[in-house]
Design an enzyme around this catalytic site. Structure first.
Site, PDB file in Angstrom:
ATOM      1  N   LYS A 126       5.421  -4.546  -4.647  1.00 53.09           N
ATOM      2  CA  LYS A 126       6.873  -4.430  -4.643  1.00 53.09           C
ATOM      3  C   LYS A 126       7.433  -4.619  -3.244  1.00 53.09           C
ATOM      4  O   LYS A 126       8.477  -5.224  -3.053  1.00 53.09           O
ATOM      5  CB  LYS A 126       7.257  -3.053  -5.197  1.00 53.09           C
ATOM      6  CG  LYS A 126       8.750  -2.810  -5.294  1.00 53.09           C
ATOM      7  CD  LYS A 126       9.355  -3.655  -6.388  1.00 53.09           C
ATOM      8  CE  LYS A 126      10.860  -3.542  -6.438  1.00 53.09           C
ATOM      9  NZ  LYS A 126      11.434  -4.711  -7.141  1.00 53.09           N
ATOM     10  N   GLU A 130       6.217 -14.896 -11.786  1.00 49.87           N
ATOM     11  CA  GLU A 130       5.699 -13.606 -11.321  1.00 49.87           C
ATOM     12  C   GLU A 130       5.041 -12.800 -12.426  1.00 49.87           C
ATOM     13  O   GLU A 130       4.008 -12.187 -12.213  1.00 49.87           O
ATOM     14  CB  GLU A 130       6.852 -12.737 -10.778  1.00 49.87           C
ATOM     15  CG  GLU A 130       7.300 -13.080  -9.407  1.00 49.87           C
ATOM     16  CD  GLU A 130       8.286 -12.043  -8.894  1.00 49.87           C
ATOM     17  OE1 GLU A 130       9.398 -11.958  -9.455  1.00 49.87           O
ATOM     18  OE2 GLU A 130       7.950 -11.333  -7.939  1.00 49.87           O
ATOM     19  N   ASN A 167      -1.376   1.941   5.761  1.00 49.36           N
ATOM     20  CA  ASN A 167      -0.559   0.859   5.204  1.00 49.36           C
ATOM     21  C   ASN A 167      -0.133  -0.014   6.363  1.00 49.36           C
ATOM     22  O   ASN A 167       0.518   0.477   7.288  1.00 49.36           O
ATOM     23  CB  ASN A 167       0.669   1.448   4.497  1.00 49.36           C
ATOM     24  CG  ASN A 167       1.693   0.380   4.142  1.00 49.36           C
ATOM     25  OD1 ASN A 167       1.338  -0.768   3.920  1.00 49.36           O
ATOM     26  ND2 ASN A 167       2.959   0.764   4.109  1.00 49.36           N
ATOM     27  N   GLY A 168      -0.513  -1.278   6.336  1.00 51.41           N
ATOM     28  CA  GLY A 168      -0.149  -2.174   7.441  1.00 51.41           C
ATOM     29  C   GLY A 168      -1.324  -3.065   7.777  1.00 51.41           C
ATOM     30  O   GLY A 168      -2.239  -3.237   6.978  1.00 51.41           O
ATOM     31  N   TRP A 182      -2.805  -2.625  -1.630  1.00 48.97           N
ATOM     32  CA  TRP A 182      -2.567  -4.052  -1.842  1.00 48.97           C
ATOM     33  C   TRP A 182      -3.386  -4.745  -0.760  1.00 48.97           C
ATOM     34  O   TRP A 182      -3.107  -4.607   0.426  1.00 48.97           O
ATOM     35  CB  TRP A 182      -1.081  -4.371  -1.705  1.00 48.97           C
ATOM     36  CG  TRP A 182      -0.748  -5.792  -2.046  1.00 48.97           C
ATOM     37  CD1 TRP A 182      -0.586  -6.325  -3.291  1.00 48.97           C
ATOM     38  CD2 TRP A 182      -0.539  -6.863  -1.122  1.00 48.97           C
ATOM     39  NE1 TRP A 182      -0.297  -7.660  -3.199  1.00 48.97           N
ATOM     40  CE2 TRP A 182      -0.254  -8.019  -1.876  1.00 48.97           C
ATOM     41  CE3 TRP A 182      -0.561  -6.963   0.263  1.00 48.97           C
ATOM     42  CZ2 TRP A 182      -0.002  -9.251  -1.294  1.00 48.97           C
ATOM     43  CZ3 TRP A 182      -0.314  -8.199   0.856  1.00 48.97           C
ATOM     44  CH2 TRP A 182      -0.031  -9.329   0.075  1.00 48.97           C
ATOM     45  N   GLU A 214      15.750 -18.492  -9.280  1.00 48.87           N
ATOM     46  CA  GLU A 214      15.440 -17.092  -9.583  1.00 48.87           C
ATOM     47  C   GLU A 214      14.804 -16.955 -10.976  1.00 48.87           C
ATOM     48  O   GLU A 214      13.846 -16.208 -11.157  1.00 48.87           O
ATOM     49  CB  GLU A 214      16.730 -16.254  -9.453  1.00 48.87           C
ATOM     50  CG  GLU A 214      16.631 -14.802  -9.820  1.00 48.87           C
ATOM     51  CD  GLU A 214      15.619 -13.997  -9.008  1.00 48.87           C
ATOM     52  OE1 GLU A 214      15.053 -14.520  -8.039  1.00 48.87           O
ATOM     53  OE2 GLU A 214      15.376 -12.846  -9.389  1.00 48.87           O
ATOM     54  N   CYS A 263       0.863  -1.167   0.000  1.00 44.94           N
ATOM     55  CA  CYS A 263       0.000   0.000   0.000  1.00 44.94           C
ATOM     56  C   CYS A 263       0.905   1.224   0.000  1.00 44.94           C
ATOM     57  O   CYS A 263       1.962   1.242   0.637  1.00 44.94           O
ATOM     58  CB  CYS A 263      -0.927   0.124   1.198  1.00 44.94           C
ATOM     59  SG  CYS A 263      -2.073  -1.239   1.361  1.00 44.94           S
ATOM     60  N   ARG A 278       3.702  -0.414  -4.985  1.00 46.51           N
ATOM     61  CA  ARG A 278       3.423  -0.966  -3.661  1.00 46.51           C
ATOM     62  C   ARG A 278       2.087  -1.700  -3.604  1.00 46.51           C
ATOM     63  O   ARG A 278       1.754  -2.329  -2.596  1.00 46.51           O
ATOM     64  CB  ARG A 278       3.435   0.145  -2.614  1.00 46.51           C
ATOM     65  CG  ARG A 278       4.759   0.884  -2.537  1.00 46.51           C
ATOM     66  CD  ARG A 278       4.686   1.965  -1.500  1.00 46.51           C
ATOM     67  NE  ARG A 278       4.572   1.426  -0.171  1.00 46.51           N
ATOM     68  CZ  ARG A 278       5.578   1.063   0.597  1.00 46.51           C
ATOM     69  NH1 ARG A 278       6.799   1.207   0.161  1.00 46.51           N
ATOM     70  NH2 ARG A 278       5.383   0.581   1.795  1.00 46.51           N
ATOM     71  N   LYS A 336      11.066 -15.434 -11.675  1.00 48.57           N
ATOM     72  CA  LYS A 336      10.794 -14.310 -12.592  1.00 48.57           C
ATOM     73  C   LYS A 336       9.671 -14.687 -13.554  1.00 48.57           C
ATOM     74  O   LYS A 336       8.763 -13.910 -13.787  1.00 48.57           O
ATOM     75  CB  LYS A 336      12.038 -13.928 -13.408  1.00 48.57           C
ATOM     76  CG  LYS A 336      13.169 -13.262 -12.674  1.00 48.57           C
ATOM     77  CD  LYS A 336      12.895 -11.857 -12.219  1.00 48.57           C
ATOM     78  CE  LYS A 336      12.265 -11.818 -10.867  1.00 48.57           C
ATOM     79  NZ  LYS A 336      13.092 -11.774  -9.715  1.00 48.57           N
ATOM     80  N   HIS A 370      15.271 -37.453  -9.397  1.00 50.07           N
ATOM     81  CA  HIS A 370      14.598 -37.983  -8.200  1.00 50.07           C
ATOM     82  C   HIS A 370      13.128 -37.585  -8.160  1.00 50.07           C
ATOM     83  O   HIS A 370      12.517 -37.606  -7.105  1.00 50.07           O
ATOM     84  CB  HIS A 370      15.330 -37.507  -6.938  1.00 50.07           C
ATOM     85  CG  HIS A 370      16.737 -38.001  -6.875  1.00 50.07           C
ATOM     86  ND1 HIS A 370      17.047 -39.306  -6.573  1.00 50.07           N
ATOM     87  CD2 HIS A 370      17.914 -37.379  -7.124  1.00 50.07           C
ATOM     88  CE1 HIS A 370      18.365 -39.465  -6.618  1.00 50.07           C
ATOM     89  NE2 HIS A 370      18.919 -38.308  -6.964  1.00 50.07           N
TER      90      HIS A 370
HETATM   91  O1  M6R Z   1      12.330  -5.914  -0.707  1.00 54.53           O
HETATM   92  P1  M6R Z   1      12.769  -7.326  -0.478  1.00 54.53           P
HETATM   93  O2  M6R Z   1      14.020  -7.668  -1.177  1.00 54.53           O
HETATM   94  O3  M6R Z   1      12.842  -7.677   0.983  1.00 54.53           O
HETATM   95  O4  M6R Z   1      11.603  -8.216  -1.097  1.00 54.53           O
HETATM   96  C1  M6R Z   1      11.616  -9.598  -0.988  1.00 54.53           C
HETATM   97  C2  M6R Z   1      10.627 -10.222  -1.949  1.00 54.53           C
HETATM   98  O5  M6R Z   1       9.333  -9.781  -1.668  1.00 54.53           O
HETATM   99  C3  M6R Z   1      10.963  -9.894  -3.403  1.00 54.53           C
HETATM  100  O6  M6R Z   1      12.250 -10.294  -3.735  1.00 54.53           O
HETATM  101  C4  M6R Z   1       9.973 -10.576  -4.355  1.00 54.53           C
HETATM  102  O7  M6R Z   1      10.132 -11.962  -4.317  1.00 54.53           O
HETATM  103  C5  M6R Z   1      10.161 -10.019  -5.758  1.00 54.53           C
HETATM  104  N1  M6R Z   1       8.891  -9.703  -6.328  1.00 54.53           N
HETATM  105  C6  M6R Z   1      10.886 -10.934  -6.661  1.00 54.53           C
HETATM  106  O8  M6R Z   1      10.953 -10.479  -7.975  1.00 54.53           O
END
Ligand code: M6R
Length: 614
Positions: free
Chosen positions: A609, A494, A101-102, A75, A487, A2, A27, A491, A510
């Protein structure tokens, strides 16, 4: 998550609030809303489901006058994404409006109590409970807004950054924070609020990062006042922010994600600048100078992080163990914080976070601190909560990352981990001087090699349509390339919404091998290293089951092209730095596949984010 924006001054509030929301959309973008006290003294609240553009469309025929207002991009946590649950929320009388926010954890108890007193609720959110509580105590105890906020915040359990306006007092905004970030900008006869400094920097570079448990009393024509919830005045700690606006604009790229992928060579130069002495091939980290003893006496390193930062941590583990011979564990912060882990004062806990605001990582730090560990932060967002909660640390200095899918932060984190491991290894004498110098030198060459890797962009753009119809993908790698496989898969998931899994290549037999058929694209990171021959065998295993292989190979490779469907060629480097180069084609693959599928790359569904809730 948020985003919060606020303005009070002499200008029209609406355009400032909307622009601020657009900056903070990373956010969350489930809904957006704005509350403004109009020129005629009304408190107007306008809200729309979805992105900020929907809000501006909704407001096109509304009264948007006024020089004081608060705005929010959401969010969703409590209550589905809808206009009804969007912020700001009115109090019952419509005198007050709040953004938050929270998470207010005890909202259900407070809500039930207020309902017995006849308060009616219009939304399913925890936030509305707070504004109703403020109004309730204001009326019942005949308190000012500030006093009522203090009383209410005393009763709530949870995390918050809030801003409240009262239409009967249009010269004031009250804001407060606990565990969620909040920044106040100080201009000439005007003040700004933001979840970070990005909505503020167009207007002023003077900011105050509100500390946990503090309230800001923002009154037009008066000095900013900051006090604790109990009312103790706090000293104002005004900072000058230095964010280049160009850094947060798209700069000619179609998406922030693509811009951020292409920025990586420059980012890594910035990350190493002043830390690596190129002539002497020597790394100096200020944390190593200031806290040498604490860092060198570490009996164990524990890395806590989430998501992409956790993947960077897995690479860090291999660096610390193989170069420094220090045992290292990598923990999901969200698991670590709840599983009563063994942490001692001999441990160095490294918290990795791009945003510096991830709630689970912050909680893990807190826990480790209580057990006496020394805490080292690796973050990007300057002045964010994690760097302030740690004993020391190193910023990755890659500039603001706006795309929700993390790219340049990942390579920045791996670069800092590499520099730290090299410093520790050299000081501990676990690598020779010659090896140290060779590795430092190679690290400085990475930006150039990334430039070369970026040249694969066109090839990957051409390849991407082949994969858009895939339902599942597998990413394989070994050693340092295994975290990279994770990773690459993250990507793709996401931003393209294709299910993908990362696996250690040898572990595939396995279980996951059962899934392989001609419908399943398999991406293999098969760069030349100690395990190269073994990875070739793993590729053969995939091919034998009809799998289609796209391999990332080192330039000069002549073997893999014989049996891979596609190869992407990358410059050679030391094995431990390979993820810094091979991450680029994986990021580009995810990007182009998502674009081909018509997905909103910078704002993927359900994600935010910065995850400031647990
Ligand atoms: O801000 P941070 O690095 O602590 O965030 C951690 C994860 O939320 C962040 O890496 C998330 O997995 C990303 N969307 C990955 O692309």
């Amino acid at each position: 998550m948020c985003g919060i924006v606020g303005y009070i001054g002499t200008k029209k509030a609406y355009p400032i609030l909307i622009k601020g929301l657009q900056r903070l959309e990373y956010r969350g973008y489930d809904s957006a809303g704005v509350a403004m006290i109009s020129d005629s003294g009304d408190l107007n609240v306008y809200k729309a489901k979805g992105k900020v553009d929907n809000l501006t469309e909704f407001c096109s025929d509304k009264d948007i006058s006024g020089s004081v207002g608060i705005a929010h991009t959401r969010w969703a946590t409590h209550g589905e994404p809808s206009a009804r649950n969007a912020h700001p929320h009115y109090s019952s009388t419509h005198n007050l409006a709040i953004i938050h926010n929270g998470i207010i954890e005890n909202y259900a108890t407070i809500k039930a109590k207020l309902q017995t007193k006849g308060v009616e609720f219009k939304s399913d959110t925890d936030t509305e409970v707070l504004v109703q509580l403020v109004e309730y105590v204001m009326v019942k105890k005949n308190l000012t807004l500030l006093e009522a906020v203090q009383v209410a915040l005393h009763q709530v359990i949870g995390a918050y950054a809030i801003a409240i306006v009262d239409k009967r007092d249009p010269r004031q905004i009250i804001a407060a924070r606990k565990q969620s970030p909040l920044v106040v900008g100080i201009g000439e006869d005007e003040f700004f609020l933001g979840s970070d400094a990005s909505p503020i920097i167009d207007y002023t570079d003077k900011v105050v990062y509100l500390e946990d448990g503090n309230i800001a009393v923002i009154r037009l024509g008066e000095e900013l006042r900051v006090m604790s919830i109990l009312g103790e005045e706090q000293e104002l700690n005004v900072k000058t922010v230095d964010i280049d606006l160009g850094q947060i604009e798209k700069g000619g790229y179609n998406h922030f994600m693509l811009k951020e992928i292409f920025e990586q060579p420059e980012c890594l130069k910035n990350c190493m600048r002043g830390r690596i002495n190129v002539e002497g091939n020597h790394v100096t980290l200020s944390a190593m100078i200031d806290y040498r003893q604490q860092l060198l006496s570490a009996k164990r390193i524990v890395i806590v992080a989430c998501g992409t930062s956790w993947h960077a941590g897995l690479i860090g583990k291999q660096l610390f163990e193989s170069l420094c011979r220090i045992p290292c564990e990598v923990e999901y912060a969200s698991e670590f914080r709840y599983r009563n882990p063994v942490v001692t004062k001999d441990d160095v806990v490294i918290a990795i976070s791009q945003s510096g605001e991830t709630a689970d990582t912050l909680a893990a730090i807190q826990l480790a601190k209580e057990q006496g560990a020394f805490i080292y932060g690796i973050c990007n967002a300057i002045g964010s909560s994690i760097p302030r909660a740690t004993d020391t640390g190193t910023y990755i200095h890659v500039g603001p990352e706006i795309g929700v899918a993390s790219t340049k932060a990942f390579t920045g984190q791996v670069t800092v981990l590499s520099m730290l491991a090299l410093c520790l290894a050299s000081e501990r004498g676990t690598i020779s001087e010659e090896q140290y110098k060779e590795m430092v030198k190679e690290l400085t060459l990475i930006p150039e090699k990334q430039e070369q890797a970026l040249k694969t962009n066109e090839q990957i753009e051409r390849l991407a349509p082949i994969f858009t119809y895939a339902k599942n993908c597998l990413y394989l790698g070994r050693g340092y390339n295994y975290p990279l496989a994770l990773e690459g898969a993250l990507k793709l998931k996401e931003i393209s919404y294709i299910h993908a899994e990362g696996y250690p290549a040898a572990e595939m037999k396995h279980g996951p091998i059962a899934l392989i058929d001609s419908e399943m694209p398999v991406f293999v990171i098969a760069t030349r290293d100690r395990l190269y021959e073994k990875v070739i065998s793993n590729i053969q295993e995939v091919r034998a089951r009809g799998g289609r292989v796209t391999a990332l190979v080192t330039e000069g490779d002549t073997q893999i092209q014989k049996f891979a469907d596609h190869i992407i060629t990358l410059p050679d480097t030391l094995e431990c730095f390979q993820p810094l180069i091979a991450s680029i084609p994986l990021q580009l693959l995810a990007y182009h596949i998502a674009v081909c599928k018509g997905k909103d790359v910078d704002r993927p569904r359900n994600l935010a984010k910065s995850v400031t809730v647990e």
